[in-house]
Design a protein around this motif. Structure first.
Motif, short mmCIF file in Angstrom:
data_model
loop_
_atom_site.label_atom_id
_atom_site.label_comp_id
_atom_site.label_asym_id
_atom_site.label_seq_id
_atom_site.Cartn_x
_atom_site.Cartn_y
_atom_site.Cartn_z
N MET A 479 0.86 -1.18 0.00
CA MET A 479 0.00 0.00 0.00
C MET A 479 0.90 1.24 0.00
SD MET A 479 -3.05 0.99 2.71
CE MET A 479 -4.13 -0.36 2.25
N PRO A 480 1.08 1.89 -1.15
CA PRO A 480 2.00 3.02 -1.23
C PRO A 480 1.72 4.11 -0.21
CG PRO A 480 1.24 2.39 -3.42
CD PRO A 480 0.46 1.58 -2.44
N LEU A 481 0.45 4.29 0.17
CA LEU A 481 0.10 5.39 1.07
C LEU A 481 0.45 5.09 2.53
CD1 LEU A 481 -1.10 7.56 -0.67
CD2 LEU A 481 -3.26 7.29 0.55
N GLN A 482 0.67 3.82 2.87
CA GLN A 482 1.00 3.49 4.25
C GLN A 482 2.27 4.24 4.67
OE1 GLN A 482 -0.77 2.04 6.42
NE2 GLN A 482 0.44 0.98 7.95
N ASN A 483 2.15 5.04 5.72
CA ASN A 483 3.24 5.88 6.24
C ASN A 483 3.63 7.00 5.27
OD1 ASN A 483 3.44 4.23 8.58
ND2 ASN A 483 4.70 2.77 7.43
N ASN A 484 2.81 7.23 4.28
CA ASN A 484 3.01 8.38 3.38
C ASN A 484 1.74 9.23 3.38
OD1 ASN A 484 5.67 8.15 2.28
ND2 ASN A 484 4.99 6.42 1.04
N GLY A 485 1.30 9.62 4.57
CA GLY A 485 0.09 10.40 4.70
C GLY A 485 -1.11 9.57 5.11
N PHE A 486 -0.93 8.27 5.27
CA PHE A 486 -2.01 7.38 5.69
C PHE A 486 -1.39 6.31 6.57
CE2 PHE A 486 -4.24 3.32 5.18
CZ PHE A 486 -5.55 3.69 5.47
N ASN A 487 -2.15 5.90 7.59
CA ASN A 487 -1.64 4.85 8.47
C ASN A 487 -2.78 3.97 8.95
OD1 ASN A 487 0.28 3.44 10.14
ND2 ASN A 487 -0.59 4.52 11.88
N LEU A 488 -2.69 2.70 8.66
CA LEU A 488 -3.64 1.73 9.18
C LEU A 488 -3.04 1.21 10.49
CD1 LEU A 488 -6.32 0.34 8.30
CD2 LEU A 488 -4.90 -1.60 7.60
N PRO A 489 -3.56 1.64 11.65
CA PRO A 489 -2.91 1.34 12.94
C PRO A 489 -3.18 -0.08 13.42
CG PRO A 489 -4.88 2.64 13.30
CD PRO A 489 -4.76 2.46 11.81
N GLU A 490 -2.45 -1.02 12.84
CA GLU A 490 -2.68 -2.44 13.16
C GLU A 490 -2.53 -2.73 14.66
OE1 GLU A 490 -0.87 -5.35 10.40
OE2 GLU A 490 -0.03 -3.58 9.42
N ASP A 491 -1.54 -2.10 15.29
CA ASP A 491 -1.28 -2.38 16.71
C ASP A 491 -2.45 -1.95 17.59
OD1 ASP A 491 -0.75 0.23 15.99
OD2 ASP A 491 0.87 0.51 17.44
N VAL A 492 -3.00 -0.76 17.34
CA VAL A 492 -4.13 -0.28 18.14
C VAL A 492 -5.37 -1.12 17.85
CG1 VAL A 492 -5.57 1.71 18.71
CG2 VAL A 492 -3.16 2.05 18.12
N MET A 493 -5.56 -1.48 16.58
CA MET A 493 -6.71 -2.32 16.22
C MET A 493 -6.67 -3.63 16.98
SD MET A 493 -6.75 -1.52 12.12
CE MET A 493 -7.89 -2.82 11.67
N GLN A 494 -5.49 -4.23 17.09
CA GLN A 494 -5.35 -5.50 17.79
C GLN A 494 -5.63 -5.33 19.28
OE1 GLN A 494 -1.42 -6.78 16.72
NE2 GLN A 494 -2.02 -7.38 14.65
N GLN A 495 -5.18 -4.23 19.87
CA GLN A 495 -5.39 -3.99 21.30
C GLN A 495 -6.87 -3.75 21.62
OE1 GLN A 495 -2.72 -0.92 22.89
NE2 GLN A 495 -1.22 -1.45 21.34
N LEU A 496 -7.59 -3.14 20.69
CA LEU A 496 -8.97 -2.76 20.94
C LEU A 496 -9.99 -3.81 20.52
CD1 LEU A 496 -9.10 1.03 19.95
CD2 LEU A 496 -9.53 0.07 22.22
N THR A 497 -9.57 -4.83 19.82
CA THR A 497 -10.52 -5.81 19.28
C THR A 497 -11.50 -6.27 20.34
OG1 THR A 497 -8.94 -6.59 17.63
CG2 THR A 497 -10.74 -8.06 18.19
N MET A 498 -12.80 -6.21 19.99
CA MET A 498 -13.85 -6.56 20.96
C MET A 498 -15.03 -7.17 20.22
SD MET A 498 -15.31 -2.71 21.70
CE MET A 498 -13.67 -2.00 21.77
N PRO A 499 -15.95 -7.81 20.94
CA PRO A 499 -17.17 -8.33 20.29
C PRO A 499 -17.97 -7.19 19.66
CG PRO A 499 -16.89 -9.28 22.47
CD PRO A 499 -15.88 -8.18 22.36
N ILE A 500 -18.63 -7.50 18.55
CA ILE A 500 -19.38 -6.48 17.82
C ILE A 500 -20.77 -6.98 17.46
CG2 ILE A 500 -17.36 -5.31 16.85
CD1 ILE A 500 -17.84 -6.95 14.26
N LEU A 501 -21.69 -6.05 17.26
CA LEU A 501 -23.01 -6.35 16.75
C LEU A 501 -23.60 -5.08 16.15
CD1 LEU A 501 -25.47 -6.70 19.81
CD2 LEU A 501 -23.15 -5.82 20.00
N ASN A 502 -24.54 -5.26 15.25
CA ASN A 502 -25.19 -4.13 14.59
C ASN A 502 -26.70 -4.32 14.66
OD1 ASN A 502 -24.38 -1.83 12.26
ND2 ASN A 502 -26.46 -2.58 12.18
N ILE A 503 -27.35 -3.40 15.32
CA ILE A 503 -28.82 -3.41 15.43
C ILE A 503 -29.29 -2.03 15.00
CG2 ILE A 503 -30.79 -3.76 16.96
CD1 ILE A 503 -28.91 -5.33 18.84
N GLY A 504 -29.90 -1.96 13.83
CA GLY A 504 -30.24 -0.66 13.28
C GLY A 504 -31.65 -0.57 12.76
#
Length: 540
Positions: A479-504
């Motif tokens: 992904m050319p944009l990674q660390n070039n103005g864009f960052n997908l924060p894999e480490d934070v995503m892994q730390q925050l991972t939690m159960p999810i649900l959608n009721i709309g």
């Protein structure tokens, strides 16, 4: 005093939110966040606890909002209510465009022209329980319901804490949610919270025209956006066999990827559509009788449980087959032409296929890492393009340093990237879903269908459990944009991972000028269903 509880109050609240023309990237997107902050700061709870209400800046000046309500019981148990407040543009409304953000007035106008509309829309208009307008369904109704739940929490009706998170930019790049991840982590650490689950309020999506089912979701579909940079060899139009036209290259690539059944995935009742091109053009800016140097194509790929490595392998295979076909086609045409122009000597044709990371390493080998980094930093400092075009420019610059390898096809990835996530096998979420199914059937005679994947794409992708164990690094390295103005924060995503649900809520025609919300289920039944879901999330 509560203001957001009855069907009428919620309808008025929704209309006040829709009145803000919060098209992604517009000034109204900023104004709506400030308006919600203003609504909350008038509440006695936040007057007593002002530090629990905050606007957080994105790096482009937009803002997201968090509102934290503590339970009267001292507990770390916390549920996140997730929503977005941006909407897509309204050019499709035509002569009704000025009413797109005025739901009650627009609905009256729709009644006047109902004879020109489809039978389904006429039925909804005759029913009198539907409200039209941009954002009514996607997703300011879900946001209104979350404000209602937070108001309940302010009055001590829940046994745990509620954290409302509402973000901009979900409809384009999800910069709001990506910015929110470290904010959530900071709040978690500061308040020593346990995030039990993240409850989204995206509206239910029909699986087919006429689908009358009521859906709730335990996950969200994934999306990647692969790009193919086709670098040809320029030639004068009078000497077509002295070069390779990238427009020809991209046409063979399109035949390999467009609607390719190898990418279709079926899990339960969910079926992903095949790839479709979202961008396909050459990169020549001005007219001349020289053929283009390069062309670009990007494809929409939706996935459920395939690994990223598997998808990448299919894409790479398609590019390699296209390369082989290009070589054969050009030589075949050259042979035919040489029978007429006997002096034609066509050199061997080889189309190189590479990943972005391979091209990057090749550029480093030839020019040194410092020079490659310098050039990329210069482009970043001068950037005035969107993510897709800037990704292409970064690839183009690397390719120009390795032009002797042309013709070549470079596979890379551009934002947005939405990981597929699911809590379908989590007994905790399954228990909550069974509870609300039973409750809804008993109290409202409505049968809910639990679907594993919300197919409209959502910000749950950045906080839920991944549906596949494949690493994201293979994708981000390409992904050319990674660390070039864009960052997908894999480490934070892994730390925050939690159960999810959608009721709309229940609505129809998202992203269309006939977008509308059904009011009885959405604002009469659903507040009670959500209340039950939240209670059960604390107790399970």
């Amino acid at each position: 005093m509560k203001n957001w509880q009855t069907k009428e109050e919620l309808t008025d609240l929704l209309c006040s939110l829709v009145n803000y023309q919060s098209i992604t990237g517009s000034n109204a997107e900023i104004a709506l966040a400030e308006y919600m902050y203003h609504l909350f700061e008038q509440k006695p709870y936040f007057q007593a606890n002002p530090s629990d209400l905050n606007l957080h800046p994105l790096n482009d000046g937009r803002r997201l909002l968090t509102a934290f309500v503590r339970s009267k019981i001292n507990t770390d148990k916390t549920i996140i209510l997730l929503s977005h407040f941006d909407v897509v543009e309204v050019n499709d409304y035509g002569s009704l465009q000025n009413l797109a953000f005025h739901p009650k007035e627009l609905t009256k106008e729709m009644l006047k022209i109902k004879d020109k509309l489809s039978e389904t829309i006429q039925q909804d208009l005759n029913n009198g329980d539907w409200l039209f307008g941009r954002g009514t369904m996607d997703m300011k109704a879900g946001l209104s319901l979350h404000l209602s739940m937070l108001e309940k929490a302010m009055h001590g009706e829940f046994e745990g804490n509620l954290l409302l998170l509402t973000v901009p930019d979900e409809e384009v790049n999800s910069k709001g949610m990506l910015t929110a991840l470290p904010v959530l982590q900071e709040i978690k650490e500061k308040e020593q919270l346990t995030y039990l689950a993240c409850l989204n309020g995206e509206p239910m999506f029909s699986k087919y025209p006429g689908d009358s089912a009521y859906y709730v979701y335990t996950g969200s579909i994934g999306k990647i956006l692969p790009g193919f940079y086709c670098y040809g060899k320029e030639s004068h139009v009078s000497e077509p066999f002295s070069g390779i036209n990238p427009n020809l290259m991209i046409s063979f690539l399109s035949q390999q990827l467009e609607l390719n059944e190898a990418f279709i995935e079926k899990i339960g009742e969910e079926i992903t559509p095949p790839p479709i091109s979202l961008m396909q053009r050459d990169l020549k800016e001005n007219y001349s009788v020289q053929t283009p140097q390069a062309a670009i194509a990007m494809y929409n790929i939706l996935y459920l449980k395939q690994s990223l490595h598997e998808i990448n392998s299919k894409l790479l295979h398609g590019a390699m087959v296209a390369a082989s076909q290009i070589e054969s086609y050009v030589l075949e045409k050259a042979d035919y032409f040489s029978e007429i122009a006997t002096d034609l000597k066509m050199p061997p044709v080889t189309v190189n296929v590479m990943m972005y990371e391979e091209l990057y390493q090749e550029a480093v080998k030839r020019n040194g890492k410092d020079e490659v980094v310098r050039r990329q930093n210069l482009l970043v400092s001068q950037r005035n393009q969107g993510d897709r075009d800037f990704s292409t420019l970064l690839v183009q610059d690397l390719a120009s340093m390795c032009k002797d390898l042309a013709p070549m096809i470079i596979l890379f990835y551009s934002p947005p990237f939405y990981p597929a996530v699911t809590s379908d096998n989590d007994p905790y979420i399954r228990g909550v879903m069974q509870h609300i199914k039973d409750y809804t059937e008993k109290n409202f005679q409505v049968a809910l269908t639990v679907s594993e994947f919300f197919t409209g794409l959502s910000d749950l992708s950045f906080i839920g459990p991944p549906s596949t164990t494949s690493q994201m690094k293979h994708l981000t390295l390409n992904m050319p944009l990674q660390n070039n103005g864009f960052n997908l924060p894999e480490d934070v995503m892994q730390q925050l991972t939690m159960p999810i649900l959608n009721i709309g809520p229940l609505g129809r025609d998202p992203h269309q000028w006939t977008e509308r919300l059904e009011l009885t289920y959405s604002f009469e039944y659903l507040p009670k269903i959500l209340t039950q879901a939240i209670h059960h999330l604390y107790h399970t």
